[in-house]
Write an enzyme that holds these catalytic residues in place. Structure first.
Site, mmCIF file in Angstrom:
data_model
loop_
_atom_site.group_PDB
_atom_site.id
_atom_site.type_symbol
_atom_site.label_atom_id
_atom_site.label_comp_id
_atom_site.label_asym_id
_atom_site.label_seq_id
_atom_site.Cartn_x
_atom_site.Cartn_y
_atom_site.Cartn_z
ATOM 1 N N ASP A 1 41.110 76.047 95.155
ATOM 2 C CA ASP A 1 41.851 77.013 93.757
ATOM 3 C C ASP A 1 41.640 76.432 92.147
ATOM 4 O O ASP A 1 42.772 76.950 91.845
ATOM 5 C CB ASP A 1 43.254 76.808 94.659
ATOM 6 C CG ASP A 1 44.101 77.937 95.780
ATOM 7 O OD1 ASP A 1 44.797 78.047 96.452
ATOM 8 O OD2 ASP A 1 43.049 78.309 96.187
ATOM 9 N N HIS B 1 48.977 79.409 99.863
ATOM 10 C CA HIS B 1 47.989 78.578 100.353
ATOM 11 C C HIS B 1 47.925 77.279 101.289
ATOM 12 O O HIS B 1 49.029 76.401 101.009
ATOM 13 C CB HIS B 1 46.566 78.297 99.381
ATOM 14 C CG HIS B 1 46.215 80.076 98.919
ATOM 15 N ND1 HIS B 1 44.565 79.838 97.805
ATOM 16 C CD2 HIS B 1 45.654 80.389 99.160
ATOM 17 C CE1 HIS B 1 45.210 81.321 97.201
ATOM 18 N NE2 HIS B 1 45.154 81.687 98.066
ATOM 19 N N SER C 1 43.612 86.428 101.256
ATOM 20 C CA SER C 1 43.135 85.064 100.976
ATOM 21 C C SER C 1 43.254 83.664 102.611
ATOM 22 O O SER C 1 42.768 83.273 102.193
ATOM 23 C CB SER C 1 43.010 84.782 99.624
ATOM 24 O OG SER C 1 44.765 84.134 99.275
#
Lengths: 170, 172
Positions: free
Chosen positions: B116, B89, B50
């Protein structure tokens, strides 16, 4: 004299030590790079400025941006992640930073460009503080290396003020 | 008879002590890193795609943690209920309360189309300081792939540890 296992062990140890030294050296050398970023941003249009049903203000813009990030690239640079953030203060929040647009640059050749785009992400406030608000447009970049330390920096480009009343009643 | 046992006991004990030294040195280095960086998990392997093309599966990330407020653009690792593994992230939105009492954070993987919020537990719109375990500071490519292979094919893990143990015992 020396067994095959001993030779393999010596080669492997030396190889790993060399790789580790190279990685550390690459990262240290990056510290000597003096970046010189030039960029300009202009809000050409406010596409949407309204209050959502849940009470939060929403803003969508069209931006005209030009930037030259070539000086950030060294031989140890894998990619540069660049994004433009709207930054402002509200009575409840000392600092609000909202990313409006981001881009990944993987080659130095592609680091100098001029674009006109609608904002990728909407600016949604925590509350309804945006009417007449002065917003700073700050360019952030994140240099992600092939190995070693990651470098983050930013530069304020300009400010603009939102109108005192909403532009859509949707 | 007792002379025979004396001769054989000492080398074995020495080898055991050596093994113990190796294990405790590794443990000291790991715990020391946790202390220095202030982060529970100072070194982690990237497990998902990701954050591509920046981080690929198998890359190694180095983290630290301090009281500095978190800003947009930082890459953070966080834990959420319902997810066994921590997620790495980028922070794309920050709302820092006045007086630095707390901070609302929204994250998004570079390679994901949406933020998210769907990953956060039901009803939770933001991450706060308590959820953030560390911020990524350094990076090494490929090095962590070994641990991914070992997790996905445990046989290789046992083979490696067995071989290492054998090497330690048989070498002088």
């Amino acid at each position: 004299m020396h067994s095959a296992a001993q030779r393999a062990n010596a080669i492997a140890t030396f190889g790993v030590a060399l790789l580790a030294t190279l990685c550390v050296a690459a990262s240290i050398l990056d510290a000597f790079n003096t970046p010189d970023v030039q960029a300009r941003v202009q809000v050409t249009k406010i596409n949407r400025f309204r209050r959502q049903l849940d009470g939060n203000d929403e803003v969508r813009l069209t931006l005209n941006m030009s930037m030259n990030l070539e000086s950030l690239f060294t031989w140890n640079t894998k990619q540069v992640f660049v994004f433009l953030a709207a930054e402002y203060e509200t009575p409840k929040n000392g600092l609000n930073q909202v990313s409006l647009w981001d881009h990944i640059i993987q080659d130095k050749e592609k680091a100098n460009f001029n674009i006109k785009v609608p904002t990728e992400y909407p600016l949604i406030d925590q509350g309804s503080n945006l009417r007449g608000k002065e917003i700073d447009l700050v360019l952030h970049w994140h240099i992600m290396p092939k190995s070693g330390r990651m470098i983050r920096d930013k530069m304020k480009l300009s400010s603009f003020s939102l109108p005192n009343s909403y532009t859509n009643k949707i | 008879m007792s002379l025979l046992m004396d001769v054989k006991l000492r080398p074995v004990l020495t080898q055991l002590v050596n093994l113990g030294m190796i294990v405790s040195t590794a443990l000291i280095i790991w715990k020391g890193l946790i202390c220095i960086t202030g982060c529970q998990s100072p070194v982690m392997v990237v497990l998902t795609g990701s954050m591509e093309p920046g981080f690929k599966r198998g890359d190694l990330l180095f983290f630290n943690m301090n009281k500095e407020p978190i800003h947009a653009g930082e890459i953070v690792v966080f834990d959420i209920d319902g997810h066994d593994i921590p997620i790495v992230h980028r922070v794309i939105e920050v709302h820092d309360k006045q007086d630095n009492r707390d901070i609302d954070i929204l994250t998004k993987g570079d390679n994901n189309l949406v933020d998210d919020r769907d990953l956060y537990p039901r009803g939770q719109l933001w991450l706060n300081n308590q959820h953030i375990i560390g911020r990524a500071k350094g990076y090494l490519p490929y090095v962590g792939y070994v641990t991914i292979i070992m997790t996905e094919k445990p046989i290789i893990k046992y083979l490696l540890i067995g071989a290492l143990g054998l090497l330690v015992i048989t070498s002088k």
